[in-house]
Design a protein around this motif. Structure first.
Motif, PDB file in Angstrom:
ATOM      1  N   TYR A 126       0.806  -1.204   0.000  1.00 56.36           N
ATOM      2  CA  TYR A 126       0.000   0.000   0.000  1.00 56.36           C
ATOM      3  C   TYR A 126       0.842   1.258   0.000  1.00 56.36           C
ATOM      4  O   TYR A 126       0.324   2.353  -0.005  1.00 56.36           O
TER       5      TYR A 126
ATOM      6  N   PRO B   7       2.843   4.028  -1.735  1.00 57.44           N
ATOM      7  CA  PRO B   7       2.856   4.490  -3.130  1.00 57.44           C
ATOM      8  C   PRO B   7       4.212   4.403  -3.798  1.00 57.44           C
ATOM      9  O   PRO B   7       4.299   4.144  -4.987  1.00 57.44           O
ATOM     10  N   ILE B   8       5.297   4.574  -3.042  1.00 54.17           N
ATOM     11  CA  ILE B   8       6.601   4.527  -3.692  1.00 54.17           C
ATOM     12  C   ILE B   8       6.978   3.081  -3.979  1.00 54.17           C
ATOM     13  O   ILE B   8       7.506   2.762  -5.045  1.00 54.17           O
TER      14      ILE B   8
ATOM     15  N   ARG C  71       5.054   0.786  -4.644  1.00 56.11           N
ATOM     16  CA  ARG C  71       4.230   0.253  -5.733  1.00 56.11           C
ATOM     17  C   ARG C  71       4.970   0.264  -7.053  1.00 56.11           C
ATOM     18  O   ARG C  71       4.768  -0.592  -7.896  1.00 56.11           O
ATOM     19  N   LYS C  72       5.820   1.261  -7.222  1.00 53.03           N
ATOM     20  CA  LYS C  72       6.567   1.331  -8.477  1.00 53.03           C
ATOM     21  C   LYS C  72       7.475   0.121  -8.614  1.00 53.03           C
ATOM     22  O   LYS C  72       7.679  -0.397  -9.721  1.00 53.03           O
TER      23      LYS C  72
ATOM     24  N   ASN D 201       5.394  -2.736  -9.918  1.00 52.44           N
ATOM     25  CA  ASN D 201       5.050  -2.636 -11.336  1.00 52.44           C
ATOM     26  C   ASN D 201       6.246  -2.818 -12.249  1.00 52.44           C
ATOM     27  O   ASN D 201       6.176  -3.518 -13.251  1.00 52.44           O
TER      28      ASN D 201
END
Lengths: 644, 370
Positions: free
Chosen positions: A58, A60-61, A63-64, A67
Motif C-alpha cells: 500500500y 505508493p513509492i 508500488r513502483k 510494477n
C-alpha cells in the motif's frame, strides 16, 4: 507438524481491550478480528479490525517496485529455452541488474521522501523501508555475483571487490570533504581516509597513492619512505580476466610482490612512520591490524573481502565459505549474528535454499524471494525437488506473492501474469481469485472478462456476464443486459430478457427500447424467444408500412413454425383480427385454414383455465371465429373467381 | 524517444493541455486521471525544461508532478475545458470541473454535478465527457445524454433513455450534433436543437453487433468518423451515406479503448488497446491531387464499398475510407517499446504523444513522426 523456525511475532490490537477474548477469520492477505464474549446473546463490540501482514503493497513509492519488476518478470519468462545456457548468462546478468536498478531507484525515492517528510512517524517508516531495501539489494547483488555470474577464481575477487565498493559509498564523500579543505594532509580525517578507510581496504591503490603524495610534500625528510611505499603500491598485481596472463602466473607474481612487501616490513623501512607501517601490514593481510580498524570496516563481509584481497586473491568459489565463516567469527567475537549476516553467510556457502528460507522469514513480503528464486530457476540453479505442497519452490513462492498482490485493490492485474507462469497451480488459483474481483463499473468487468476469455475460463466468463446482466436488468437497462448475455452466449438469459420485453409490451401496448429490438441483426438467433421478439417487431413494422400481405405471412409463420410461445398466441391472433377485417382479402384460404387450426389448438388448451378468465377468452375466441369464417368465405370466393 | 514514468496509480485517462495555435508550440502540460484505487486522483504534470527544477541531462523529458487532487470514483472521462479548467467523468456518476490555479500550482474543485448519471436507486458511472466551452456533454451507463453548461448549476438538456444499453463514448460532429456509440454496436447521431428523445440517425455494422468503445471525427472532413470496439477492429464510417461502415481494418487483438485523429495532420491516426499496444496509422493516397483539395467535391462519389472503385473517382474519396485497399497506402507502426498491460488512454498534439497504462506507467514521446 514441523518445528517453528523463529518465535512468532506478537501484534497488539489497539482497539480491543486487554484481557478480552477475540474472534477472528482468515482472509487471503489479512485477518479480521473482533472482540467477543463467546456468548450467543448480549451486547457485542461494534468494530471489526483488519490486521494486515504486508503493508508494503500500500506504499505508493514501493508500488513502483512491484510494477517495474512485473515488467521485467514478464520479459524474463519470454526468453527462449532452446539456447544453451552459456549464451544466456549475459542476458540473465543484465536482467538481474535491471531488478537491482529498480530497487535502487525506489530506494533513492524513499530516501528523498524520508528527508522531506514532515511527520516523524512517516520519516521513520521511510527510513526503515530504505534500510530493508538496502539489505535486499546487498543480498541480491551478492547472489548475482556468486550464483548468476558465477565467476571463477581470479575474477571472483574482483567482482566481490566491486560489490563491497558499491555498498560502502560514504568513503567518497569523506574524501571529498578532506580534499576540499585548505590543507588536506593536515585534516584530521586524512589518515583515516588514506590510511585505512576504503582506499587501501577497498584496494583502491591509485587513489591511495595520490593522497599519499600530498603527505609526502609536507614531510620532505621522509621522502624516501614515501617513495618506497608509492612504488610498492604501484607494483601490486591485479588479475586481468580478459588478459593473456593465466591464474597461476598471476599467483606467482602476486606472491613475489607479497614477499617483497614482507621484506621491507621486516627491514623496518617504515618503522619511523606509524601510519605507513600500518598500511604495510594491511598490504600483507595482517588480520590483527585489520581487526584494529573494525569501525572503519563496519561489517564482517567487508573485512572478509579485504582479507581475501591481501591474503588470497586467487580464492576459488568453493573455498569462500571457510574464509566467510572465520571472518564472521573473528569480527563478531561477541555478538549474535543478525538475520542479514546469516543470510550472507549462507550465500557464501552457496546454500541457495538456506538463503531463500532465511529471507522469507526475515521479510514480510514475498516480493524479493519470489523474483530471485524465479531468476535462479531460469539459470537452472535450483534443484527441482518437490516440496510437500506438490509444487516446486519457485512456483510456491510465485503463487504466494501473486496471491498477496491479488488482495490489493489495484495490483491484481499484475498478479494475473504471475499466475500464468505457474504451470501447475497457477490456473486454479487464478480461477478462484478472478471471480472475487469487485466489479464496480462496466469497464472493469470488461477487463476481467478479457483476462478470462484469453485463458478460456468459460465458467468464469459466464458467471461474470450473468452478474453484470442481472445488475443491468435490475436497473432496467435491457440493452446492456442483452449485450452481456450475447457475450456469454447465454441463451437462457437472453430468453429472460425477451420475456421482459414481451411483458412490457403486453402491459403498455408498445415496445420500449425500439433502437435495440429493431437492430438485433444476427444476435436474434441466440435464443428462440429473442428471435420471436425480433420477428414480432418486424411484423409491427410491416403493418405500420401497410405491407399487409408480408405482415400476414410473417404472423402466420410465427405460429406455425412454433417460434412464438403458446402463451403469446392469443395476442398474435388478436393482432390478426384487423388484418382479417380489412376490406381486401389478405389471408388466403390456405392461410385461413391454418389460422383456424391454431385457434383450435389454443382453445383446447384453454379449457383448463378457471371460470373468470374463460369469459374474456370466450368472447375473444368467438370474435376470432367469426372473423376467420368471414375471411374464409371471402378468400374462397376471391380465389374461385376467374380473373378476366 | 520514449520514456516510461511509473506513477503508482493505474492511469485511465491522459490529456494534453491545449496550446495556443499561434506559435506552433509543443504541448508541455498534461493531466491524468487514475482508476481502481481506493483513493483516485486527478494529477497535472509537466514535461520539458522549466526553471524551477534541477533537471540533469539523463532525465530530460521526465514528467514532473505539478499538483494533484483527490477524485471520488474512477476517472472515466477527462477533457480540458480551457487553459485552466478540466472536466472529469466519474464512476460515481458525478461530473466535476476542476480548476488549475497557475500561480499557486494547486488544483481544486470548481463545480460539480453529483448525481448527474444515476439509476432509480443506485449510482450509474458516467462513461465519457466531451466539451466545447462552455458546453459540456456527458454520457453514462444509464443511457442518458446530459448537456451541461459550465458556471450554470442546472442541466441545460437531458435526453432520458437515449439508449437502452451503455453509451461508451461521445464526440461532436458539428456544433449542434453529436455522435454516440453503445454496447450494441451502434453509432447514433443526435441533433441537440431538436430536443427529441430519439436519434436522428443510427448506423451499425450488420452481422455481429460488437460493442463500440471509442469514436473520433476527422478534424477537417466532418463526415468521416473512426470507431473502435471490443474486437479491436478499426472502422471508418461516412455519416453522410448509408448506415454501414466504409472500411474495416484489423487493428488489435483485444478491446480498442481510444482512437484519435491527429488534430492538425489528419493523415495520421492513433489507437490504443487492452492488448497493450499503441498503433500509429499513416495513410496517403496515390492521387496527384493534394490532400487538402480532396473531399470538397460532393456529387461524383458513388460506391461505398472498401473494394476497388470505378473510374477516376478514387482520388476524391479520402484515403481513410478506402481502408487498406491497393488504392491507398496504409502504414501501421507500434509506438511502445514492448508489450505492457493495457494502454487505456492516449492523446496526441503537435509532435507529442502521451499515453497511460494499467501497468501504472505513463509514456511520453516528443518526436512523433507526423
Amino acid at each position: 507438524m514441523e518445528e517453528v523456525d523463529v518465535e512468532p511475532v506478537v501484534t497488539n490490537i489497539s482497539g480491543i481491550r486487554p484481557g478480552k477474548r477475540m474472534g477472528f477469520a482468515w482472509g487471503p492477505g489479512d485477518i479480521l478480528v473482533y472482540e467477543t464474549q463467546n456468548k450467543a446473546s448480549g451486547s457485542g463490540c461494534a468494530f471489526i479490525h483488519v490486521v494486515r501482514k504486508d503493508e508494503d503493497i500500500y506504499s505508493p513509492i514501493l508500488r513502483k517496485l512491484f510494477n517495474e519488476s512485473h515488467h521485467i518478470f514478464v520479459g524474463l519468462q519470454t526468453i527462449k529455452d532452446d539456447l544453451p545456457s552459456k549464451s544466456k548468462k549475459p542476458q540473465f546478468v543484465s536482467i538481474s541488474r535491471n531488478y537491482r536498478s529498480v530497487i535502487r531507484a525506489c530506494m533513492e525515492e524513499l530516501q528523498q521522501a524520508a528527508v522531506s517528510a514532515n511527520d516523524t512517524d512517516m520519516a521513520t517508516q521511510y527510513g526503515n523501508q530504505v534500510s530493508i531495501l538496502l539489505a535486499i539489494e546487498l543480498i541480491w547483488n551478492l547472489c548475482e555475483v556468486l550464483f548468476i555470474d558465477a565467476a571463477p577464481a581470479g575474477s571472483l575477487l574482483l567482482h566481490l571487490l566491486d560489490w563491497v565498493r558499491l555498498h560502502k559509498s560514504d568513503v567518497d564523500e569523506k574524501a571529498k570533504g578532506v580534499l576540499q579543505s585548505d590543507s588536506p594532509a593536515e585534516h584530521r580525517d586524512y589518515w583515516d581516509v588514506v590510511c585505512v578507510l576504503s582506499y587501501v581496504l577497498q584496494g583502491r591503490l591509485e587513489d591511495t597513492r595520490k593522497m599519499l603524495m600530498k603527505q609526502a610534500m609536507l614531510q620532505p625528510a621522509a621522502k624516501s619512505m614515501y617513495k618506497l611505499m608509492d612504488s610498492l603500491l604501484s607494483k601490486m598485481p591485479f588479475y586481468n580476466p580478459g588478459g593473456t596472463q593465466t591464474l597461476t602466473e598471476f599467483d606467482v607474481k602476486w606472491r613475489n610482490w607479497h614477499e617483497e612487501v614482507d621484506r621491507y616490513l621486516k627491514d623496518n623501512s617504515f618503522a619511523s612512520n606509524q601510519h605507513l607501517e600500518v598500511i604495510c601490514k594491511i598490504l600483507l593481510g595482517d588480520e590483527d591490524v585489520l581487526l584494529e580498524h573494525k569501525e572503519l570496516l563496519s561489517t564482517w563481509y567487508y573485512f572478509l573481502i579485504t582479507r581475501l584481497l591481501y591474503c588470497h586473491p586467487t580464492v576459488k568459489p568453493t573455498e569462500l565459505h571457510y574464509y566467510a565463516q572465520s571472518s564472521m567469527m573473528m569480527f563478531l567475537d561477541s555478538g549474535v549474528p543478525e538475520p542479514l549476516d546469516s543470510i550472507l553467510l549462507a550465500a557464501f556457502e552457496f546454500d541457495i535454499h538456506q538463503v531463500i528460507k532465511d529471507c522469507s522469514i526475515a521479510l514480510n513480503n514475498w516480493w524479493f524471494v519470489a523474483h530471485l528464486t524465479d531468476l535462479l530457476d531460469h539459470c537452472k540453479l535450483l534443484q527441482s525437488h518437490n516440496l510437500h505442497f506438490g509444487s516446486n519452490l519457485r512456483e510456491f513462492l510465485l503463487l504466494e506473492y501473486a496471491s498477496g498482490l491479488f488482495t490489493h485493490h489495484s495490483l491484481w492485474q499484475c498478479a494475473v501474469d504471475y499466475f500464468d507462469h505457474c504451470p501447475e497451480f497457477g490456473r486454479v488459483y487464478l480461477e478462484l481469485q478472478i471471480e472475487r474481483v469487485p466489479l464496480d463499473t462496466e469497464r472493469k468487468a470488461l477487463k476481467v472478462l478479457r483476462i478470462c476469455e484469453e485463458r478460456q475460463m468459460s465458467e468464469q466468463v459466464r458467471s461474470i456476464c450473468k452478474i453484470m446482466a442481472m445488475r443491468a436488468v435490475r436497473n432496467n437497462r435491457l440493452g446492456s443486459a442483452l449485450s452481456w448475455s450475447i457475450r456469454a452466449k447465454d441463451a437462457a438469459f437472453a430468453t429472460l430478457i425477451s420475456e421482459r420485453f414481451l411483458q412490457d409490451y403486453c402491459a403498455k401496448g408498445t415496445f420500449s427500447d425500439l433502437d435495440l429490438i429493431d437492430n438485433l441483426g444476427s444476435t436474434m438467433l441466440l435464443s428462440d424467444r429473442l428471435t420471436f421478439l425480433g420477428k414480432y417487431r418486424e411484423f409491427h413494422k410491416l403493418y405500420g408500412e401497410k405491407c399487409f400481405s408480408d405482415a400476414a405471412k410473417l404472423l402466420l409463420s410465427l405460429m406455425t413454425a412454433k417460434i412464438a410461445p403458446q402463451s403469446f398466441w392469443m395476442t398474435l391472433l388478436t393482432d390478426a383480427l384487423p388484418l382479417l377485417e380489412q376490406k381486401e382479402v389478405i389471408f388466403s384460404a390456405e392461410q385461413t385454414y391454418e389460422l383456424m387450426y391454431c385457434l383450435e389448438e389454443l382453445t383446447s388448451s384453454l379449457i383448463t383455465f378457471d371460470v373468470k378468465e374463460e369469459d374474456v377468452e370466450v368472447t375473444k375466441v368467438e370474435m376470432l371465429r367469426l372473423a376467420l369464417a368471414r375471411n374464409l368465405a371471402s378468400a374462397i370466393v376471391k380465389e374461385g373467381t376467374m380473373q378476366t | 524517444m520514449e520514456s516510461a514514468k511509473y506513477v503508482s496509480q493505474k492511469v485511465s485517462k491522459a490529456r494534453w493541455r491545449p496550446v495556443s495555435s499561434s506559435f506552433l508550440q509543443q504541448p508541455e502540460i498534461f493531466a491524468t486521471g487514475s482508476w481502481d484505487n481506493e483513493e483516485n486522483k486527478i494529477s497535472i504534470w509537466s514535461v520539458g525544461n522549466y526553471e524551477n527544477s534541477g533537471l540533469e541531462d539523463g532525465f530530460e523529458g521526465d514528467p514532473q508532478l505539478i499538483c494533484e487532487n483527490k477524485h471520488d470514483g474512477d476517472v472515466l472521462g477527462l477533457q480540458f475545458l480551457d487553459q485552466e479548467r478540466i472536466v472529469t467523468a466519474s464512476s460515481t456518476g458525478a461530473v466535476t470541473i476542476f480548476r488549475h490555479h497557475h500561480n499557486s500550482q494547486t488544483i481544486s474543485v470548481s463545480q460539480q454535478w453529483v448525481k448527474a448519471h444515476h439509476y432509480p436507486c443506485d449510482n450509474a458511472p458516467c462513461t465519457a465527457v466531451v466539451c466545447s466551452s462552455p458546453e459540456i456533454i456527458t454520457v453514462g451507463e444509464d443511457g442518458r445524454i446530459i448537456v451541461l453548461r459550465a458556471d450554470q448549476d442546472c442541466m441545460a438538456q437531458v435526453i432520458e433513455n437515449a439508449d437502452s444499453s451503455t453509451i461508451h463514448a461521445v464526440t461532436y460532429l458539428r456544433t449542434t450534433e453529436i455522435l454516440t456509440v453503445n454496447s450494441i454496436g451502434q453509432i447514433k447521431l443526435w441533433d441537440l436543437r431538436q430536443q427529441s428523445n430519439s436519434a436522428s440517425q443510427i448506423l451499425s455494422l450488420s452481422g455481429d453487433r460488437v460493442p463500440l468503445y471509442c469514436i473520433d471525427r476527422h478534424p477537417n472532413q466532418q463526415h468521416i468518423v473512426a470507431t473502435g470496439g471490443q474486437d479491436g477492429m478499426l472502422c471508418m464510417w461516412d455519416v453522410r451515406q448509408g448506415s454501414m461502415p466504409s472500411s474495416l481494418m484489423e487493428a488489435h487483438s483485444a478491446e480498442m479503448w481510444e482512437v484519435h485523429f491527429h488534430p492538425t495532420n489528419p493523415d495520421h491516426l492513433f489507437t490504443c488497446s487492452e492488448d497493450g499496444s499503441l498503433l500509429h496509422w499513416e495513410t496517403s493516397s496515390h492521387s496527384d491531387m493534394p490532400s487538402f483539395l480532396q473531399g470538397n467535391r460532393n456529387s461524383s462519389v458513388t460506391s461505398r464499398s472498401a473494394m476497388a472503385l470505378a473510374g477516376g473517382n478514387q482520388s476524391l474519396i479520402s484515403a481513410w475510407l478506402n481502408g487498406d485497399s491497393s488504392k491507398s497506402r496504409l502504414e501501421t507502426t507500434h509506438m511502445l517499446p514492448s508489450q505492457t498491460l493495457s494502454v487505456n488512454s492516449l492523446d496526441v498534439l503537435g509532435q507529442c504523444l502521451v499515453c497511460g497504462t494499467d501497468g501504472e506507467a505513463i509514456f511520453i514521446n516528443k518526436q512523433v513522426p507526423v
